[in-house]
Design a protein around this motif. Structure first.
Motif, PDB file in Angstrom:
ATOM      1  N   TYR A  22       0.826  -1.213   0.000  1.00 44.69           N
ATOM      2  CA  TYR A  22       0.000   0.000   0.000  1.00 44.69           C
ATOM      3  C   TYR A  22       0.860   1.261   0.000  1.00 44.69           C
ATOM      4  CZ  TYR A  22       0.728   1.379   4.907  1.00 44.69           C
ATOM      5  OH  TYR A  22       1.271   1.821   6.087  1.00 44.69           O
ATOM      6  N   ARG A  23       2.099   1.164   0.479  1.00 46.86           N
ATOM      7  CA  ARG A  23       2.991   2.334   0.493  1.00 46.86           C
ATOM      8  C   ARG A  23       3.365   2.781  -0.910  1.00 46.86           C
ATOM      9  NH1 ARG A  23       4.522  -1.299   4.371  1.00 46.86           N
ATOM     10  NH2 ARG A  23       4.528  -0.586   6.536  1.00 46.86           N
ATOM     11  N   ILE A  25       1.316   3.131  -3.352  1.00 45.14           N
ATOM     12  CA  ILE A  25       0.229   3.923  -3.928  1.00 45.14           C
ATOM     13  C   ILE A  25       0.423   5.377  -3.507  1.00 45.14           C
ATOM     14  CG2 ILE A  25      -2.264   4.201  -4.101  1.00 45.14           C
ATOM     15  CD1 ILE A  25      -2.586   1.305  -3.291  1.00 45.14           C
ATOM     16  N   PRO A  27      -0.533   9.325  -2.693  1.00 49.37           N
ATOM     17  CA  PRO A  27      -1.720   9.940  -2.094  1.00 49.37           C
ATOM     18  C   PRO A  27      -2.745  10.305  -3.160  1.00 49.37           C
ATOM     19  CG  PRO A  27       0.264  10.837  -1.101  1.00 49.37           C
ATOM     20  CD  PRO A  27       0.713   9.975  -2.243  1.00 49.37           C
ATOM     21  N   LEU A  31      -6.868   2.101  -4.722  1.00 47.85           N
ATOM     22  CA  LEU A  31      -6.622   0.708  -4.370  1.00 47.85           C
ATOM     23  C   LEU A  31      -7.729  -0.158  -4.955  1.00 47.85           C
ATOM     24  CD1 LEU A  31      -5.270  -1.593  -2.613  1.00 47.85           C
ATOM     25  CD2 LEU A  31      -6.924  -0.951  -0.835  1.00 47.85           C
ATOM     26  N   GLN A  50      -5.474   3.898   6.352  1.00 41.93           N
ATOM     27  CA  GLN A  50      -4.703   4.422   5.229  1.00 41.93           C
ATOM     28  C   GLN A  50      -5.555   4.838   4.033  1.00 41.93           C
ATOM     29  OE1 GLN A  50      -1.491   4.960   5.524  1.00 41.93           O
ATOM     30  NE2 GLN A  50      -1.326   3.955   7.525  1.00 41.93           N
ATOM     31  N   PHE A  51      -6.858   4.509   4.034  1.00 40.70           N
ATOM     32  CA  PHE A  51      -7.681   4.761   2.855  1.00 40.70           C
ATOM     33  C   PHE A  51      -9.010   5.401   3.253  1.00 40.70           C
ATOM     34  CE2 PHE A  51      -4.822   1.330   1.733  1.00 40.70           C
ATOM     35  CZ  PHE A  51      -4.395   1.675   0.462  1.00 40.70           C
ATOM     36  N   LYS A  76      -6.195   6.316  -1.404  1.00 41.83           N
ATOM     37  CA  LYS A  76      -5.100   6.442  -0.432  1.00 41.83           C
ATOM     38  C   LYS A  76      -5.122   7.831   0.212  1.00 41.83           C
ATOM     39  CE  LYS A  76      -1.031   5.513   1.480  1.00 41.83           C
ATOM     40  NZ  LYS A  76       0.162   5.537   0.607  1.00 41.83           N
ATOM     41  N   ARG A  77      -5.054   7.860   1.529  1.00 44.53           N
ATOM     42  CA  ARG A  77      -5.009   9.120   2.263  1.00 44.53           C
ATOM     43  C   ARG A  77      -3.619   9.742   2.158  1.00 44.53           C
ATOM     44  NH1 ARG A  77      -9.422   9.421   5.888  1.00 44.53           N
ATOM     45  NH2 ARG A  77     -10.376   7.385   6.359  1.00 44.53           N
TER      46      ARG A  77
END
Length: 242
Positions: A22-23, A25, A27, A31, A50-51, A76-77
């Motif tokens: 996930y890192r 992706i 901001p 996903l 995180q989302f 993604k935040r």
């Protein structure tokens, strides 16, 4: 879809995969995550923290129905969004995801016409950088290294040159030993028949089927070693014997 066994704990591979990737992706990136519905809970902490804009749909393909698969869409935040995120929001999202873990019945099927539009941000050009060792350059420089020349005598045996005629005729076993030892490799012939010969030892399997009088089929597999000869002629022809 399995468990990853580690010392002192075991985790689902869906969770391990998401925590690892996930890192990557950016901001605002999207996903798209397909997993069995009962594994939503394993990934819920990462998804909730995180989302945002999380939407989960049930997949209708027969194979997806068989494994109760769902697809998770989420955005993604950014760092500032995560800093402003309240514990109550995370708790509400975890509660929502835990309900869906019991099965995909409570989720809507993935529609043919979109009911929500995600905006995917444009990515910057990707630059691939190789930080590994230049192995080809190192190999070329090794022969110039004094340390390598000193260790070469210990690490690698020198090629033995065999010449002359045997005192007695060689039988098949003798020839096989010489071939596999590399003592019959070299350049032979003249003119169009001039070629390079290289012998090697290989393992082959013999498959034998026998049928008894009562119809019983007996299958025997036998492994054995044999020699293979590769010839490369001066005009480019290649022949593999054995």
């Amino acid at each position: 879809y399995d468990f990853e066994l580690a010392e002192g704990q075991s985790r689902r591979t869906e969770q391990v995969f998401l925590d690892h990737t996930y890192r990557w992706i950016k901001p605002g990136g999207l996903l798209v995550f397909v997993i069995p519905a009962e594994r939503i809970g394993d990934c819920s902490k990462t998804v909730a923290s995180q989302f945002r804009d999380i939407r989960i749909y049930r997949l209708g393909d027969p194979e997806c129905v068989r494994y109760r698969q769902v697809v998770i869409f989420a955005v993604k935040r950014g760092r500032r969004e995560r800093d402003r995120l309240q514990d109550a929001e995370i708790r509400d999202t975890l509660t929502y995801l835990s309900k869906l873990t019991r099965g995909p019945v409570g989720t809507s099927p993935l529609p043919d016409d979109p009911d929500f539009r995600y905006v995917v941000p444009e990515s910057e050009p990707v630059e691939l950088v190789n930080r590994g060792l230049p192995l080809d350059e190192i190999e070329d420089l090794l022969i110039k290294s004094p340390a390598y020349r000193q260790g070469n005598r210990i690490l690698f045996g020198s090629q033995t040159t065999v010449s002359g005629r045997p005192l007695t005729p060689l039988h098949g076993g003798h020839v096989g030993l010489l071939c596999t030892a590399g003592m019959l490799n070299g350049i032979f012939g003249t003119g169009e028949d001039r070629h390079v010969a290289c012998w090697q030892s290989i393992k082959v399997s013999d498959h034998i089927e026998e049928t008894e009088e009562d119809g019983t089929v007996i299958i025997r597999d036998r492994e054995r070693f044999t020699q293979r000869l590769t010839l490369v002629y001066a005009d480019g022809r290649t022949v593999v014997l054995g």
